[in-house]
Design an enzyme around this catalytic site. Structure first.
Site, PDB file in Angstrom:
ATOM      1  N   GLY A  46     -28.547  73.915  -5.334  1.00  0.00           N
ATOM      2  CA  GLY A  46     -27.295  73.729  -6.082  1.00  0.00           C
ATOM      3  C   GLY A  46     -26.140  74.610  -5.646  1.00  0.00           C
ATOM      4  N   ASP A 102     -25.003  77.839  -8.960  1.00  0.00           N
ATOM      5  CA  ASP A 102     -23.999  76.858  -9.359  1.00  0.00           C
ATOM      6  C   ASP A 102     -23.695  76.951 -10.849  1.00  0.00           C
ATOM      7  OD1 ASP A 102     -26.550  75.984 -10.026  1.00  0.00           O
ATOM      8  OD2 ASP A 102     -26.343  73.994  -9.132  1.00  0.00           O
ATOM      9  N   ASP A 105     -27.324  77.912 -17.254  1.00  0.00           N
ATOM     10  CA  ASP A 105     -27.594  77.015 -18.380  1.00  0.00           C
ATOM     11  C   ASP A 105     -28.532  77.754 -19.341  1.00  0.00           C
ATOM     12  OD1 ASP A 105     -28.006  74.869 -20.045  1.00  0.00           O
ATOM     13  OD2 ASP A 105     -28.979  73.596 -18.571  1.00  0.00           O
ATOM     14  N   PHE A 154     -24.237  67.576 -18.970  1.00  0.00           N
ATOM     15  CA  PHE A 154     -24.890  67.535 -17.662  1.00  0.00           C
ATOM     16  C   PHE A 154     -23.859  67.105 -16.620  1.00  0.00           C
ATOM     17  CE2 PHE A 154     -27.448  65.952 -14.191  1.00  0.00           C
ATOM     18  CZ  PHE A 154     -28.391  66.972 -14.068  1.00  0.00           C
ATOM     19  N   VAL A 155     -23.564  67.993 -15.686  1.00  0.00           N
ATOM     20  CA  VAL A 155     -22.505  67.728 -14.712  1.00  0.00           C
ATOM     21  C   VAL A 155     -23.076  67.590 -13.292  1.00  0.00           C
ATOM     22  CG1 VAL A 155     -20.673  68.832 -16.050  1.00  0.00           C
ATOM     23  CG2 VAL A 155     -22.039  70.223 -14.502  1.00  0.00           C
ATOM     24  N   ASP A 161     -26.596  68.266  -8.540  1.00  0.00           N
ATOM     25  CA  ASP A 161     -27.169  66.951  -8.268  1.00  0.00           C
ATOM     26  C   ASP A 161     -27.695  66.266  -9.516  1.00  0.00           C
ATOM     27  OD1 ASP A 161     -29.454  68.762  -8.595  1.00  0.00           O
ATOM     28  OD2 ASP A 161     -30.636  67.019  -7.996  1.00  0.00           O
ATOM     29  N   ARG A 167     -24.421  65.705  -4.675  1.00  0.00           N
ATOM     30  CA  ARG A 167     -24.072  67.076  -4.283  1.00  0.00           C
ATOM     31  C   ARG A 167     -22.792  67.095  -3.459  1.00  0.00           C
ATOM     32  NH1 ARG A 167     -28.485  70.217  -5.667  1.00  0.00           N
ATOM     33  NH2 ARG A 167     -30.542  69.349  -5.274  1.00  0.00           N
TER      34      ARG A 167
END
Ligand code: 5GP
Ligand code: MG
Length: 181
Positions: A46, A102, A105, A154-155, A161, A167
């Site tokens: 990521g 990235d 969370d 959720f991005v 991805d 990506r």
């Protein structure tokens, strides 16, 4: 086409790029005078786009170490227990280390990598994330450099991805609901 799978764009590439340049300037200011060398440790896959842009904003001599962790296997949008796909490769001992991811969370991925890096006895250790989901980030997993705080969505895009796709999407956006389970 990839573009038609995106419901809406949260952050445009130009905006991301401006913020990455600011983060680079901040890191350069903090480490410019440092005695020990700097090693960036991106968490694959990521963080690869983010780290590629970030290091080109750093006018410092530096090294890259690598590790790969999988948190959302396949098409999952809910995190599972992180799995170490590739152990740490690179030079951390006695160096200033910045772990790069990235997105922060649940914090489980960063907890795993922070523990892994500490065992290599770096001179110091910090964490840099492009995105942070403020709703969920646990207080014990700190990020020292944060690009953007975002809602609990959720991005995808800019390295992030879904089922290993998107990506290469230049912006950060949310998928159309029918694409996700
Ligand atoms: P955590 O371990 O903090 O729950 O999750 C961090 C990792 O899960 C990140 O490195 C990232 O790869 C993945 N992740 C977390 N949230 C998202 C998201 O909204 N979209 C995507 N594509 N990946 C995410
Ligand atoms: Mg990741």
């Amino acid at each position: 086409m990839m573009e038609s799978d995106i419901d809406r764009i949260l952050l445009r590439h130009e905006q991301i790029h401006r913020r990455v340049a600011e983060l680079g300037a901040e890191i350069a200011k903090d480490y410019g005078e440092a005695e020990a060398g700097l090693t960036l440790l991106p968490i694959l896959s990521g963080a690869m786009i983010f780290v590629a842009d970030l290091i080109r904003e750093l006018p410092l001599k530096m090294k890259i170490a690598l590790t790969q962790i999988s948190t959302y296997p396949g098409h999952a949008t809910e995190p599972s227990e992180p799995r170490t796909v590739m152990e740490l490769v690179g030079d951390l001992r006695g160096r200033h280390v910045i772990i790069v991811d990235d997105i922060l969370d649940s914090g489980r991925t960063l907890r795993r990598v922070q523990e892994m890096a500490r065992r290599h006895e770096p001179a110091s250790q910090r964490t840099c994330v492009l995105l942070r989901k403020t709703a969920k980030a646990p207080p014990d997993i700190a990020a020292d450099y944060v690009g953007f705080d975002i809602d609990d969505l959720f991005v995808v895009g800019y390295g992030l991805d879904f089922g290993d796709h998107y990506r290469n999407y230049p912006h950060i956006g949310v998928l159309r609901p029918e694409i996700m389970p």
